[in-house]
Design an enzyme around this catalytic site. Structure first.
Site, PDB file in Angstrom:
ATOM      1  N   GLY A   1       0.848  -1.197   0.000  1.00 29.80           N
ATOM      2  CA  GLY A   1       0.000   0.000   0.000  1.00 29.80           C
ATOM      3  C   GLY A   1       0.879   1.240   0.000  1.00 29.80           C
ATOM      4  O   GLY A   1       2.008   1.225  -0.473  1.00 29.80           O
TER       5      GLY A   1
ATOM      6  N   HIS B   1       6.638   2.714  19.042  1.00 29.30           N
ATOM      7  CA  HIS B   1       5.541   3.130  18.148  1.00 29.30           C
ATOM      8  C   HIS B   1       5.676   4.609  17.757  1.00 29.30           C
ATOM      9  O   HIS B   1       4.784   5.425  17.995  1.00 29.30           O
ATOM     10  CB  HIS B   1       4.168   2.870  18.780  1.00 29.30           C
ATOM     11  CG  HIS B   1       3.081   2.775  17.764  1.00 29.30           C
ATOM     12  ND1 HIS B   1       1.967   1.978  17.907  1.00 29.30           N
ATOM     13  CD2 HIS B   1       2.929   3.380  16.550  1.00 29.30           C
ATOM     14  CE1 HIS B   1       1.189   2.091  16.841  1.00 29.30           C
ATOM     15  NE2 HIS B   1       1.757   2.951  16.007  1.00 29.30           N
TER      16      HIS B   1
ATOM     17  N   ARG C   1       1.761  -3.428  12.636  1.00 32.87           N
ATOM     18  CA  ARG C   1       1.029  -3.649  13.881  1.00 32.87           C
ATOM     19  C   ARG C   1       1.625  -4.850  14.605  1.00 32.87           C
ATOM     20  O   ARG C   1       1.938  -5.870  13.990  1.00 32.87           O
ATOM     21  CB  ARG C   1      -0.464  -3.920  13.607  1.00 32.87           C
ATOM     22  CG  ARG C   1      -1.288  -2.665  13.360  1.00 32.87           C
ATOM     23  CD  ARG C   1      -1.433  -1.807  14.629  1.00 32.87           C
ATOM     24  NE  ARG C   1      -2.187  -0.575  14.414  1.00 32.87           N
ATOM     25  CZ  ARG C   1      -1.669   0.594  14.057  1.00 32.87           C
ATOM     26  NH1 ARG C   1      -0.372   0.719  13.848  1.00 32.87           N
ATOM     27  NH2 ARG C   1      -2.441   1.658  13.926  1.00 32.87           N
TER      28      ARG C   1
ATOM     29  N   CYS D   1       1.214  -4.346   6.042  1.00 35.15           N
ATOM     30  CA  CYS D   1      -0.231  -4.515   5.862  1.00 35.15           C
ATOM     31  C   CYS D   1      -0.940  -4.142   7.162  1.00 35.15           C
ATOM     32  O   CYS D   1      -0.343  -4.193   8.237  1.00 35.15           O
ATOM     33  CB  CYS D   1      -0.559  -5.947   5.456  1.00 35.15           C
ATOM     34  SG  CYS D   1       0.174  -7.193   6.506  1.00 35.15           S
TER      35      CYS D   1
ATOM     36  N   ASP E   1       8.711  -1.582  15.585  1.00 38.07           N
ATOM     37  CA  ASP E   1       8.237  -0.308  16.140  1.00 38.07           C
ATOM     38  C   ASP E   1       6.918  -0.502  16.884  1.00 38.07           C
ATOM     39  O   ASP E   1       6.449   0.419  17.542  1.00 38.07           O
ATOM     40  CB  ASP E   1       8.044   0.703  14.998  1.00 38.07           C
ATOM     41  CG  ASP E   1       7.637   2.078  15.498  1.00 38.07           C
ATOM     42  OD1 ASP E   1       8.388   2.650  16.318  1.00 38.07           O
ATOM     43  OD2 ASP E   1       6.555   2.561  15.101  1.00 38.07           O
TER      44      ASP E   1
ATOM     45  N   GLU F   1       1.256  -2.488  24.034  1.00 43.28           N
ATOM     46  CA  GLU F   1       2.103  -1.295  24.089  1.00 43.28           C
ATOM     47  C   GLU F   1       1.731  -0.499  25.334  1.00 43.28           C
ATOM     48  O   GLU F   1       0.532  -0.313  25.585  1.00 43.28           O
ATOM     49  CB  GLU F   1       1.907  -0.462  22.820  1.00 43.28           C
ATOM     50  CG  GLU F   1       2.372  -1.236  21.585  1.00 43.28           C
ATOM     51  CD  GLU F   1       2.235  -0.463  20.278  1.00 43.28           C
ATOM     52  OE1 GLU F   1       1.778   0.690  20.299  1.00 43.28           O
ATOM     53  OE2 GLU F   1       2.599  -1.028  19.237  1.00 43.28           O
TER      54      GLU F   1
ATOM     55  N   ASP G   1       0.896  -8.793  -1.787  1.00 44.69           N
ATOM     56  CA  ASP G   1      -0.286  -8.061  -1.306  1.00 44.69           C
ATOM     57  C   ASP G   1      -1.482  -8.854  -1.770  1.00 44.69           C
ATOM     58  O   ASP G   1      -1.404  -9.563  -2.783  1.00 44.69           O
ATOM     59  CB  ASP G   1      -0.313  -6.633  -1.901  1.00 44.69           C
ATOM     60  CG  ASP G   1      -1.293  -5.721  -1.155  1.00 44.69           C
ATOM     61  OD1 ASP G   1      -2.492  -6.042  -1.106  1.00 44.69           O
ATOM     62  OD2 ASP G   1      -0.842  -4.690  -0.627  1.00 44.69           O
TER      63      ASP G   1
HETATM   64  N1  LIG Z   1       4.157   2.429  13.338  1.00 45.09           N
HETATM   65  C1  LIG Z   1       3.440   3.495  13.014  1.00 45.09           C
HETATM   66  O1  LIG Z   1       3.623   4.578  13.575  1.00 45.09           O
HETATM   67  C2  LIG Z   1       2.423   3.391  11.911  1.00 45.09           C
HETATM   68  C3  LIG Z   1       1.950   4.570  11.324  1.00 45.09           C
HETATM   69  C4  LIG Z   1       1.056   4.486  10.267  1.00 45.09           C
HETATM   70  C5  LIG Z   1       0.621   3.236   9.828  1.00 45.09           C
HETATM   71  N2  LIG Z   1       1.068   2.115  10.439  1.00 45.09           N
HETATM   72  C6  LIG Z   1       0.601   0.789   9.983  1.00 45.09           C
HETATM   73  O2  LIG Z   1       0.947   0.648   8.617  1.00 45.09           O
HETATM   74  C7  LIG Z   1      -0.113  -0.043   7.968  1.00 45.09           C
HETATM   75  C8  LIG Z   1      -0.061   0.244   6.467  1.00 45.09           C
HETATM   76  O3  LIG Z   1      -0.375   1.614   6.210  1.00 45.09           O
HETATM   77  P1  LIG Z   1      -0.655   2.123   4.717  1.00 45.09           P
HETATM   78  O4  LIG Z   1      -0.931   3.582   4.805  1.00 45.09           O
HETATM   79  O5  LIG Z   1       0.401   1.648   3.824  1.00 45.09           O
HETATM   80  O6  LIG Z   1      -2.007   1.340   4.439  1.00 45.09           O
HETATM   81  P2  LIG Z   1      -2.586   0.922   3.016  1.00 45.09           P
HETATM   82  O7  LIG Z   1      -4.011   0.591   3.267  1.00 45.09           O
HETATM   83  O8  LIG Z   1      -2.239   1.925   1.976  1.00 45.09           O
HETATM   84  O9  LIG Z   1      -1.793  -0.432   2.664  1.00 45.09           O
HETATM   85  C9  LIG Z   1      -1.995  -1.642   3.315  1.00 45.09           C
HETATM   86  C10 LIG Z   1      -1.838  -2.727   2.280  1.00 45.09           C
HETATM   87  O10 LIG Z   1      -1.847  -4.005   2.930  1.00 45.09           O
HETATM   88  C11 LIG Z   1      -2.560  -4.910   2.085  1.00 45.09           C
HETATM   89  N3  LIG Z   1      -2.978  -6.065   2.862  1.00 45.09           N
HETATM   90  C12 LIG Z   1      -4.022  -6.177   3.716  1.00 45.09           C
HETATM   91  N4  LIG Z   1      -4.034  -7.413   4.258  1.00 45.09           N
HETATM   92  C13 LIG Z   1      -2.974  -8.064   3.743  1.00 45.09           C
HETATM   93  C14 LIG Z   1      -2.446  -9.364   3.930  1.00 45.09           C
HETATM   94  N5  LIG Z   1      -3.030 -10.244   4.735  1.00 45.09           N
HETATM   95  N6  LIG Z   1      -1.331  -9.688   3.260  1.00 45.09           N
HETATM   96  C15 LIG Z   1      -0.735  -8.814   2.422  1.00 45.09           C
HETATM   97  N7  LIG Z   1      -1.189  -7.579   2.205  1.00 45.09           N
HETATM   98  C16 LIG Z   1      -2.297  -7.208   2.862  1.00 45.09           C
HETATM   99  C17 LIG Z   1      -3.693  -4.080   1.507  1.00 45.09           C
HETATM  100  O11 LIG Z   1      -4.225  -4.669   0.339  1.00 45.09           O
HETATM  101  C18 LIG Z   1      -2.981  -2.752   1.254  1.00 45.09           C
HETATM  102  O12 LIG Z   1      -2.437  -2.669  -0.061  1.00 45.09           O
HETATM  103  C19 LIG Z   1      -1.365   0.482   8.672  1.00 45.09           C
HETATM  104  O13 LIG Z   1      -2.447  -0.411   8.578  1.00 45.09           O
HETATM  105  C20 LIG Z   1      -0.909   0.648  10.096  1.00 45.09           C
HETATM  106  O14 LIG Z   1      -1.220  -0.526  10.836  1.00 45.09           O
HETATM  107  C21 LIG Z   1       1.963   2.159  11.472  1.00 45.09           C
END
Ligand SMILES: NC(=O)c1ccc[n+]([C@@H]2O[C@H](COP(=O)([O-])OP(=O)(O)OC[C@H]3O[C@@H](n4cnc5c(N)ncnc54)[C@H](O)[C@@H]3O)[C@@H](O)[C@H]2O)c1
Length: 322
Positions: free
Chosen positions: A154, A286, A238, A209, A262, A267, A175
């Site tokens: 994503g 995080h 996550r 993801c 992270d 948490e 993906d």
């Molecule tokens: N650590 C942090 O501070 C922080 C900050 C922002 C986001 N995040 C995490 O990052 C994740 C991704 O963010 P993004 O903006 O890229 O989201 P996004 O929705 O653009 O991308 C997520 C991708 O994962 C794919 N996906 C879903 N389930 C899947 C699976 N089982 N196997 C493979 N691919 C799968 C989806 O099709 C999508 O393309 C968020 O869901 C969030 O949990 C963490």
């Protein structure tokens, strides 16, 4: 004072200056409360039309008890603390803010990857303990010879792909949807493959993801055993995607060569977590999303979406379909 329409259910930021500016401009009364549990939300957010929410659980019980609630806006991308099925059932529009820190999270994944592949933290500890021996860090591979496997292509996964591609790494990815990758020549360097192929072929796997019911603990004893010996795991997505006890075992047995995370299941990370004593693991609190600019963007965009909810305007980033 008008009825309070927007509640911030919880927020660990230093202040709510950005939110205040947006709510004041719209002339909408708001209140910051610090809820941890469903009961806290029910007790403190009565009358809410919209909530800005960080970690407090928003469940069927909460939606039933606050019938005025029409919009939930999550500070951030992930919505795993919100019961989307229940929200939809109660006619609550759940929104997120997906575009405030994409580059920051990709940068953090890169920073963790560099730290574990180059063993920066291990080397730093060694020197501070009074030793001076590069050989203790062996083996380290030339980055341009490694394959990086990205699970979740994503926004963030693709930004991370660009970064590791620039270092000369081979990039493979999995993906559940890949049309947007395969149809865009900008990503022609990414080889899309199955999850099994990523596990088998990557020297570094980076998770990008979202967490959902289908992929909880997708990285577990079985999937770790399918990874190459010495491979490394990066997780800025996550904590729930990873079986942490199995990760600690895989690091301690030497099957995995390192991990950079992270996010953790609980948490803050529990004091007795086996991850604390695992070798070559770098853990950050995080913080991947954070930069001065991202924090400000997040707060402003979250507040603006809540205001749209109260005014009955179209949501910018709806997550559930009503
Ligand atoms: N650590 C942090 O501070 C922080 C900050 C922002 C986001 N995040 C995490 O990052 C994740 C991704 O963010 P993004 O903006 O890229 O989201 P996004 O929705 O653009 O991308 C997520 C991708 O994962 C794919 N996906 C879903 N389930 C899947 C699976 N089982 N196997 C493979 N691919 C799968 C989806 O099709 C999508 O393309 C968020 O869901 C969030 O949990 C963490």
């Amino acid at each position: 004072m008008a009825d309070t329409k927007i509640f911030i259910t919880d927020c660990d930021h230093a202040n709510i200056n950005e939110e205040k500016a947006v709510f004041d401009k719209a002339g909408i009364a708001y209140k910051l409360v610090q809820c941890k549990t469903e009961d806290d939300v029910i007790a403190n957010c009565q009358g809410a039309v919209a909530v800005c929410n960080q970690y407090a659980p928003l469940t069927d019980k909460v939606f039933s008890a606050i019938p005025t609630l029409k919009t939930v806006v999550r500070y951030g991308v992930g919505v795993d603390n919100v019961d989307l099925v229940a929200a939809t059932k109660h006619g609550v529009q759940v929104c997120n803010v997906p575009d405030y820190g994409t580059f920051e999270v990709a940068d953090q994944a890169l920073a963790l990857m560099m730290a574990v592949t180059r063993k920066v933290c291990q080397a730093n500890s060694q020197v501070k303990e009074g030793r001076w021996d590069y050989a203790e860090m062996a083996p380290i591979s030339r980055l341009s010879t490694i394959t990086v496997g990205i699970i979740g292509l994503g926004r963030i996964g693709l930004a991370f792909a660009h970064r590791v591609h620039a270092l000369g790494c081979k990039v493979i990815g999995y993906d559940i949807y890949t049309d947007h990758v395969k149809s865009n020549t900008e990503y022609s360097y990414i080889t899309c493959c199955s999850e099994e192929e990523v596990l088998k072929n990557a020297d570094v796997i980076s998770l990008h993801c979202g967490l959902n019911a289908d992929n909880a603990k997708m990285m577990n004893a079985k999937t770790f055993s399918e990874m190459k010996k010495g491979a490394m795991l990066i997780n800025v997505a996550r904590g729930g995607l990873v079986d942490e006890a199995a990760l600690a075992d895989a690091l301690k047995s030497g099957h995995l060569g390192g991990a950079g995370i992270d996010v953790t299941c609980k948490e803050p990370l529990e004091a007795d977590s086996p991850l604390r004593s695992a070798p070559n693991i770098v853990i950050t609190p995080h913080m991947a999303w954070y930069s001065v600019q991202a924090a400000s963007d997040l707060k402003t965009k979250c507040a603006e979406e809540a205001v749209r909810g109260v005014l009955g305007e179209k949501a910018r980033c709806p997550v559930n379909k009503l």
